[in-house]
Design an enzyme around this catalytic site. Sequence first.
Site, PDB file in Angstrom:
ATOM      1  N   ARG B  12      39.917  40.899  31.332  1.00 33.57           N
ATOM      2  CA  ARG B  12      41.197  40.249  31.009  1.00 33.57           C
ATOM      3  C   ARG B  12      41.260  39.592  29.632  1.00 33.57           C
ATOM      4  O   ARG B  12      42.280  39.732  28.946  1.00 33.57           O
ATOM      5  CB  ARG B  12      41.584  39.272  32.119  1.00 33.57           C
ATOM      6  CG  ARG B  12      41.988  39.998  33.399  1.00 33.57           C
ATOM      7  CD  ARG B  12      42.139  39.052  34.550  1.00 33.57           C
ATOM      8  NE  ARG B  12      40.853  38.502  34.946  1.00 33.57           N
ATOM      9  CZ  ARG B  12      40.679  37.290  35.458  1.00 33.57           C
ATOM     10  NH1 ARG B  12      41.709  36.487  35.591  1.00 33.57           N
ATOM     11  NH2 ARG B  12      39.483  36.864  35.822  1.00 33.57           N
ATOM     12  N   SER B  39      46.521  33.796  34.724  1.00 27.62           N
ATOM     13  CA  SER B  39      45.491  34.574  35.424  1.00 27.62           C
ATOM     14  C   SER B  39      45.323  35.965  34.828  1.00 27.62           C
ATOM     15  O   SER B  39      44.226  36.500  34.765  1.00 27.62           O
ATOM     16  CB  SER B  39      45.840  34.730  36.904  1.00 27.62           C
ATOM     17  OG  SER B  39      46.025  33.481  37.502  1.00 27.62           O
ATOM     18  N   GLU B  60      58.804  40.316  41.126  1.00 29.47           N
ATOM     19  CA  GLU B  60      58.290  41.497  40.434  1.00 29.47           C
ATOM     20  C   GLU B  60      59.292  42.641  40.366  1.00 29.47           C
ATOM     21  O   GLU B  60      59.287  43.425  39.420  1.00 29.47           O
ATOM     22  CB  GLU B  60      56.991  41.980  41.096  1.00 29.47           C
ATOM     23  CG  GLU B  60      55.822  41.003  40.979  1.00 29.47           C
ATOM     24  CD  GLU B  60      55.847  39.892  42.024  1.00 29.47           C
ATOM     25  OE1 GLU B  60      56.745  39.907  42.896  1.00 29.47           O
ATOM     26  OE2 GLU B  60      54.974  39.007  41.974  1.00 29.47           O
ATOM     27  N   PHE B  85      50.540  43.178  43.386  1.00 25.71           N
ATOM     28  CA  PHE B  85      51.960  42.812  43.238  1.00 25.71           C
ATOM     29  C   PHE B  85      52.737  43.724  42.298  1.00 25.71           C
ATOM     30  O   PHE B  85      53.964  43.649  42.249  1.00 25.71           O
ATOM     31  CB  PHE B  85      52.085  41.365  42.749  1.00 25.71           C
ATOM     32  CG  PHE B  85      51.375  40.366  43.611  1.00 25.71           C
ATOM     33  CD1 PHE B  85      51.555  40.396  44.990  1.00 25.71           C
ATOM     34  CD2 PHE B  85      50.538  39.416  43.073  1.00 25.71           C
ATOM     35  CE1 PHE B  85      50.893  39.484  45.804  1.00 25.71           C
ATOM     36  CE2 PHE B  85      49.876  38.502  43.881  1.00 25.71           C
ATOM     37  CZ  PHE B  85      50.048  38.532  45.249  1.00 25.71           C
ATOM     38  N   HIS B 111      43.070  42.230  38.500  1.00 24.21           N
ATOM     39  CA  HIS B 111      42.608  41.898  39.852  1.00 24.21           C
ATOM     40  C   HIS B 111      42.711  43.095  40.793  1.00 24.21           C
ATOM     41  O   HIS B 111      43.046  42.957  41.967  1.00 24.21           O
ATOM     42  CB  HIS B 111      43.383  40.707  40.429  1.00 24.21           C
ATOM     43  CG  HIS B 111      43.232  39.438  39.657  1.00 24.21           C
ATOM     44  ND1 HIS B 111      43.687  39.297  38.358  1.00 24.21           N
ATOM     45  CD2 HIS B 111      42.663  38.249  39.981  1.00 24.21           C
ATOM     46  CE1 HIS B 111      43.418  38.083  37.930  1.00 24.21           C
ATOM     47  NE2 HIS B 111      42.796  37.425  38.877  1.00 24.21           N
ATOM     48  N   ASP B 119      39.696  36.191  47.860  1.00 26.94           N
ATOM     49  CA  ASP B 119      41.091  36.242  48.315  1.00 26.94           C
ATOM     50  C   ASP B 119      41.277  37.175  49.514  1.00 26.94           C
ATOM     51  O   ASP B 119      42.237  37.046  50.264  1.00 26.94           O
ATOM     52  CB  ASP B 119      42.015  36.679  47.172  1.00 26.94           C
ATOM     53  CG  ASP B 119      42.346  35.514  46.239  1.00 26.94           C
ATOM     54  OD1 ASP B 119      42.008  34.364  46.595  1.00 26.94           O
ATOM     55  OD2 ASP B 119      42.928  35.757  45.161  1.00 26.94           O
ATOM     56  N   ARG B 169      39.034  41.839  38.134  1.00 28.77           N
ATOM     57  CA  ARG B 169      38.956  40.396  37.927  1.00 28.77           C
ATOM     58  C   ARG B 169      37.545  39.981  37.518  1.00 28.77           C
ATOM     59  O   ARG B 169      37.375  39.101  36.670  1.00 28.77           O
ATOM     60  CB  ARG B 169      39.334  39.676  39.229  1.00 28.77           C
ATOM     61  CG  ARG B 169      39.024  38.192  39.211  1.00 28.77           C
ATOM     62  CD  ARG B 169      39.333  37.524  40.561  1.00 28.77           C
ATOM     63  NE  ARG B 169      38.790  36.175  40.585  1.00 28.77           N
ATOM     64  CZ  ARG B 169      37.566  35.869  41.002  1.00 28.77           C
ATOM     65  NH1 ARG B 169      36.753  36.826  41.428  1.00 28.77           N
ATOM     66  NH2 ARG B 169      37.139  34.622  40.990  1.00 28.77           N
TER      67      ARG B 169
END
Lengths: 280, 320
Positions: B12, B39, B60, B85, B111, B119, B169
């Site tokens: 990232r 994030s 989204e 998402f 992610h 998660d 991630r």
Amino acid sequence: MDETISKEKIVEMDEIARKVRRHIIQMIYEAGSGHPGGSLSAADVIVSLYFGMMNHKPEDPKWPDRDRFVLSKGHAAPALYGCLAESGYFPIEELKTFRRIGSRLQGHPDMRKTPGVEASTGSEGQGLSMGLGMALAGKLDRKPYTVYVMVGDGENDCGQIWEAAMAASFFKTDNLIAIIDRNMLQLDGPTHKVMSIEPLADKWRAFGWNVLEANGHNIGELLDALNKAKQTKGMPSIIIAHTIKGKGVSFMEGAVGFHGKVPSEEQYKKAMIELGEGTA
Amino acid sequence: MNKTHWDVEPQRPAFSRALVALGNTRKDVVVASADLSSSCGTAAFAQEFPERHYNFGIAEQNMISACAGLATTGKVVFASSFAIFCTGRVYDQIRQSVCYPRLNVKIVATHAGITVGGDGATHQMIEDLALMRALPNMTVVVPADAPETEKAILAAADYDGPVYIRLGRANVPVCTTGKDCQDFEIGKSTLMRDGDDVTLVGTGIMVAKCLEAAEELAKHQVSARVINLSTIKPLDEKILVKAARETGCMVTAEEHSVVMGMGAAVALVLVENAHVPMKRVGIPDSFGESGEPEELMEKYGLTVDNIVDGAHDVIKRRGR
């Protein structure tokens, strides 16, 4: 555009609207499929935009400063195609190819195929977001254009419409004007029986929009509302255009059955006579 | 290059750096986030170029279609969120608003995969490659590490049309430092290590695992070729067919469900062009669960041992 529109100009636009309605009936009859009800209800609004409101150049469809129109209720494509053809984006003859294989005139609008079509729509609820994106780009680039989006009343069932509504007022896109084709009917029946969207004006007001209402079949009233919307700064505007599904053809008016039904030969002939075939 | 112990770095920050670099060089680049800018790595761009960053909140669907609208005006739009998402949740918006009109929207999904970790299954997107590669006009890129991420983002900005870029991630071994890895091109994969007995095709975090497996196989006098398949669509069929013909068998490895992922895409190429024994290493047809990334990779079969075993298996089946 000039704010004080003459009576003659309105009479002229009413005549264009009648022509567009004849195109709609003819296209759907010849194609053997399509959505007459919602195309007829939308016709006057779209004519008001293309012939009384929008700054556009049919000979240069990609002119960067043009006003943009997004037909979020993509199933009313015949109304849009009729207006585009009458504006000169492509030959009127080409309307005959609607829904035919190889045609530039797809069942639902395709921005890659049809000159003048600004967004590919058809899956309900996405057009307002697309219009929002265009409006944001206009603000960023300090362009003078306005983005108009026509939303079906049934589309107010979609969550994405309200996501876009919230974002447009948050981003203060006063260069975005939505028009709801409030014809009171959706595919399965009256909107209040399928999924109630009232109190519609209050909802949009609560989402931070300047809300106007107009008779969606009165071009003078529509232009008046559109001009008021355009002058409103700091927030997006929406016009609830009260319309009649199937407007202009007696037996289609207010008839749920004609959402996506093709007229028979007899009905086709009757509709064309009612719409003044042969008179102009 | 036989090194198998690399430095590790998350992807990232590399994405973030590339975006800022683009912001400086290209005025037509705009960025969209959905309440995950800090994030995903879009926050730095937002800081530098606030007027060119749009945060759409947790919405989204609106974000993707609005990005399409921005792109119709000539903008090159990067939209970023977690893979969970910005794929399945917005499949219809990507299909209708972005891919059908072939607009310049670049979806950078962070992610992705099971290594999201704690998660759990609700946030572990392991079927995004299946969804995205099914879409006409979509290009699907999975960078192997941080340096390749930076190159992929820059390449996507120059690439005409929709692109889906998949990032993880967790920390990823920096394995694309060799000289063959210097030029990155969308649609071209990289030969990471030459070999004659078997081909190991990896994507994303599994490229490093393939290199480790090749090292392990070398101890058993098995010479393994390793390909970094960084573009899943369009597939670099040429390098795959050549490798299949020359080594006679193949193992694929991906941090994705084996159902319709990279391995499935490669299998179809082989069936039609160079039918050789093949084994897919990937997540079985199941949801994930909470855990540490390494624990999850172990439990769900994303291991060097599985790649090595797969190699022995396909070599045996080839009958050489």
